[in-house]
Design a protein around this motif. Structure first.
Motif, PDB file in Angstrom:
ATOM      1  N   LEU A  37       3.226 -16.884  -7.934  1.00  0.00           N
ATOM      2  CA  LEU A  37       4.303 -15.968  -7.548  1.00  0.00           C
ATOM      3  C   LEU A  37       3.795 -14.539  -7.439  1.00  0.00           C
ATOM      4  N   GLU A  38       2.989 -14.106  -8.382  1.00  0.00           N
ATOM      5  CA  GLU A  38       2.436 -12.748  -8.318  1.00  0.00           C
ATOM      6  C   GLU A  38       1.556 -12.574  -7.088  1.00  0.00           C
ATOM      7  N   ALA A  39       0.779 -13.614  -6.750  1.00  0.00           N
ATOM      8  CA  ALA A  39      -0.058 -13.543  -5.559  1.00  0.00           C
ATOM      9  C   ALA A  39       0.796 -13.435  -4.293  1.00  0.00           C
ATOM     10  N   LEU A  40       1.875 -14.206  -4.238  1.00  0.00           N
ATOM     11  CA  LEU A  40       2.759 -14.145  -3.072  1.00  0.00           C
ATOM     12  C   LEU A  40       3.457 -12.787  -2.972  1.00  0.00           C
ATOM     13  N   GLN A  41       3.824 -12.229  -4.101  1.00  0.00           N
ATOM     14  CA  GLN A  41       4.434 -10.896  -4.079  1.00  0.00           C
ATOM     15  C   GLN A  41       3.427  -9.852  -3.597  1.00  0.00           C
ATOM     16  N   PHE A  42       2.165 -10.026  -3.978  1.00  0.00           N
ATOM     17  CA  PHE A  42       1.109  -9.127  -3.487  1.00  0.00           C
ATOM     18  C   PHE A  42       0.968  -9.258  -1.977  1.00  0.00           C
ATOM     19  N   ILE A  43       0.984 -10.487  -1.474  1.00  0.00           N
ATOM     20  CA  ILE A  43       0.893 -10.707  -0.031  1.00  0.00           C
ATOM     21  C   ILE A  43       2.036 -10.005   0.692  1.00  0.00           C
ATOM     22  N   ARG A  44       3.227 -10.142   0.156  1.00  0.00           N
ATOM     23  CA  ARG A  44       4.386  -9.507   0.811  1.00  0.00           C
ATOM     24  C   ARG A  44       4.308  -7.990   0.723  1.00  0.00           C
ATOM     25  N   ARG A  45       3.831  -7.499  -0.387  1.00  0.00           N
ATOM     26  CA  ARG A  45       3.770  -6.042  -0.586  1.00  0.00           C
ATOM     27  C   ARG A  45       2.651  -5.384   0.222  1.00  0.00           C
ATOM     28  N   VAL A  46       1.506  -6.057   0.340  1.00  0.00           N
ATOM     29  CA  VAL A  46       0.328  -5.438   0.934  1.00  0.00           C
ATOM     30  C   VAL A  46       0.042  -5.938   2.357  1.00  0.00           C
ATOM     31  N   HIS A  47       0.203  -7.243   2.581  1.00  0.00           N
ATOM     32  CA  HIS A  47      -0.210  -7.815   3.859  1.00  0.00           C
ATOM     33  C   HIS A  47       0.932  -8.033   4.843  1.00  0.00           C
ATOM     34  N   ASP A  48       2.053  -8.581   4.383  1.00  0.00           N
ATOM     35  CA  ASP A  48       3.116  -8.960   5.325  1.00  0.00           C
ATOM     36  C   ASP A  48       4.475  -8.862   4.652  1.00  0.00           C
ATOM     37  N   PRO A  49       5.187  -7.760   4.844  1.00  0.00           N
ATOM     38  CA  PRO A  49       6.500  -7.585   4.218  1.00  0.00           C
ATOM     39  C   PRO A  49       7.564  -8.527   4.755  1.00  0.00           C
ATOM     40  N   SER A  50       7.263  -9.271   5.833  1.00  0.00           N
ATOM     41  CA  SER A  50       8.251 -10.201   6.386  1.00  0.00           C
ATOM     42  C   SER A  50       8.223 -11.564   5.693  1.00  0.00           C
ATOM     43  N   LEU A  51       7.287 -11.775   4.775  1.00  0.00           N
ATOM     44  CA  LEU A  51       7.205 -13.052   4.072  1.00  0.00           C
ATOM     45  C   LEU A  51       8.456 -13.261   3.228  1.00  0.00           C
ATOM     46  N   MET A  52       9.106 -14.400   3.426  1.00  0.00           N
ATOM     47  CA  MET A  52      10.334 -14.710   2.697  1.00  0.00           C
ATOM     48  C   MET A  52      10.033 -15.664   1.545  1.00  0.00           C
ATOM     49  N   LEU A  53      10.435 -15.286   0.345  1.00  0.00           N
ATOM     50  CA  LEU A  53      10.355 -16.153  -0.820  1.00  0.00           C
ATOM     51  C   LEU A  53      11.475 -15.782  -1.766  1.00  0.00           C
ATOM     52  N   ARG A  54      11.770 -16.685  -2.683  1.00  0.00           N
ATOM     53  CA  ARG A  54      12.868 -16.469  -3.618  1.00  0.00           C
ATOM     54  C   ARG A  54      12.311 -16.463  -5.036  1.00  0.00           C
ATOM     55  N   HIS A  55      12.754 -15.515  -5.856  1.00  0.00           N
ATOM     56  CA  HIS A  55      12.320 -15.458  -7.252  1.00  0.00           C
ATOM     57  C   HIS A  55      13.309 -14.616  -8.042  1.00  0.00           C
ATOM     58  N   SER A  56      13.208 -14.693  -9.354  1.00  0.00           N
ATOM     59  CA  SER A  56      14.080 -13.881 -10.198  1.00  0.00           C
ATOM     60  C   SER A  56      13.457 -13.613 -11.564  1.00  0.00           C
ATOM     61  N   CYS A  57      13.437 -14.619 -12.449  1.00  0.00           N
ATOM     62  CA  CYS A  57      13.167 -14.352 -13.864  1.00  0.00           C
ATOM     63  C   CYS A  57      11.701 -14.193 -14.220  1.00  0.00           C
ATOM     64  N   HIS A  58      10.815 -14.848 -13.505  1.00  0.00           N
ATOM     65  CA  HIS A  58       9.361 -14.827 -13.776  1.00  0.00           C
ATOM     66  C   HIS A  58       8.968 -15.576 -15.048  1.00  0.00           C
TER      67      HIS A  58
END
Length: 249
Positions: A37-58
């Motif tokens: 999840l952290e890796a996917l959030q990094f991808i969305r933040r740095v590489h592609d802000p259009s990446l859609m994923l769902r998360h909440s509590c961690h």
């Protein structure tokens, strides 16, 4: 010094209006503690802000980050990249549910099957039986185990072929009501699961129990429902056949 390595993420992509899905690849530097999840959030933040994923509590309480990681149903928030073999991680949405976009699936049909079960959220604790509750508390209680992540439905071979199948999560919820009715109508619940698309549709693959992150063991719950229904129906069938309902045949 923290050990770091670069891992290639192969991420499933789908946007409504596009003819077909595709995969994008991203290089992510991870440490032994980095989760998917952290890796996917990094991808969305740095590489592609259009990446859609769902998360909440961690921390594996909400169930919203369920997905398939290298073909295995998991919660992304508690799956560490270093625990996955190889230098490539393939991330895909849950199966057997409509895709909204990228890694996000539509859970409406999944939740709708829970509604008739009226599943109680609070149950008696089954752990630490030797523990003594504090004064004024009769017994420990805890929230229902199931976090409604959908992993069991994604891995279920029957759900893949029968959209009318109630599914392992809803059937496990039904068994919980049978165990602890808390005012619910148990005969009605049993009637709802005693159908061709209910507990009898299960092929006993037990994949649902294997992937459940909360140890609900839906496969065992389905078998328990079958046992209850068999014991309920057997005297009636013997009576119809002219046998004695109290004597084994």
């Amino acid at each position: 010094m923290t050990e770091q390595r670069t891992v290639q993420f192969r991420v499933f992509r789908y946007k409504q209006g596009r003819e077909r899905p595709w995969y994008d690849t991203f290089d992510v530097t991870v440490t032994p503690r980095t989760t998917v999840l952290e890796a996917l959030q990094f991808i969305r933040r740095v590489h592609d802000p259009s990446l859609m994923l769902r998360h909440s509590c961690h921390h594996a309480s909400c169930g919203t980050c369920g997905m398939r990681i290298n073909g295995q149903e998991r919660l992304a928030c508690i799956t560490r990249v270093h625990d996955i073999a190889g230098e490539r991680v393939t991330v895909e949405p849950l199966a057997n549910l409509p895709i909204i976009g990228d890694l996000v699936v539509d859970m409406k049909a999944f939740y709708a099957k829970f509604t008739p079960m009226a599943m109680p959220l609070i149950r008696h604790s089954e752990f630490l039986p030797e523990a003594e509750p504090p004064e004024g508390v009769d017994t420990y209680t805890r929230l229902e185990n199931c976090i409604e992540c959908g992993l069991c439905v994604s891995v279920c071979p029957v759900a893949a072929s029968d959209p009318l199948y109630l599914g392992p999560a809803a059937l496990a919820a039904a068994w919980r009501v049978v165990q602890e009715p808390r005012g619910q109508n148990v005969p009605e619940i049993l009637a709802q699961v005693d159908t061709a698309h209910g507990c009898w549709r299960c092929h006993i693959a037990m994949e649902c129990s294997a992937v459940c992150p909360s140890h609900v063991d839906p496969g065992a719950a389905i078998m328990a429902l079958r046992g209850t229904l068999i014991r309920q129906h057997l005297p009636w069938r013997r009576k119809q056949q002219g046998g004695d309902a109290h004597e084994p045949r």
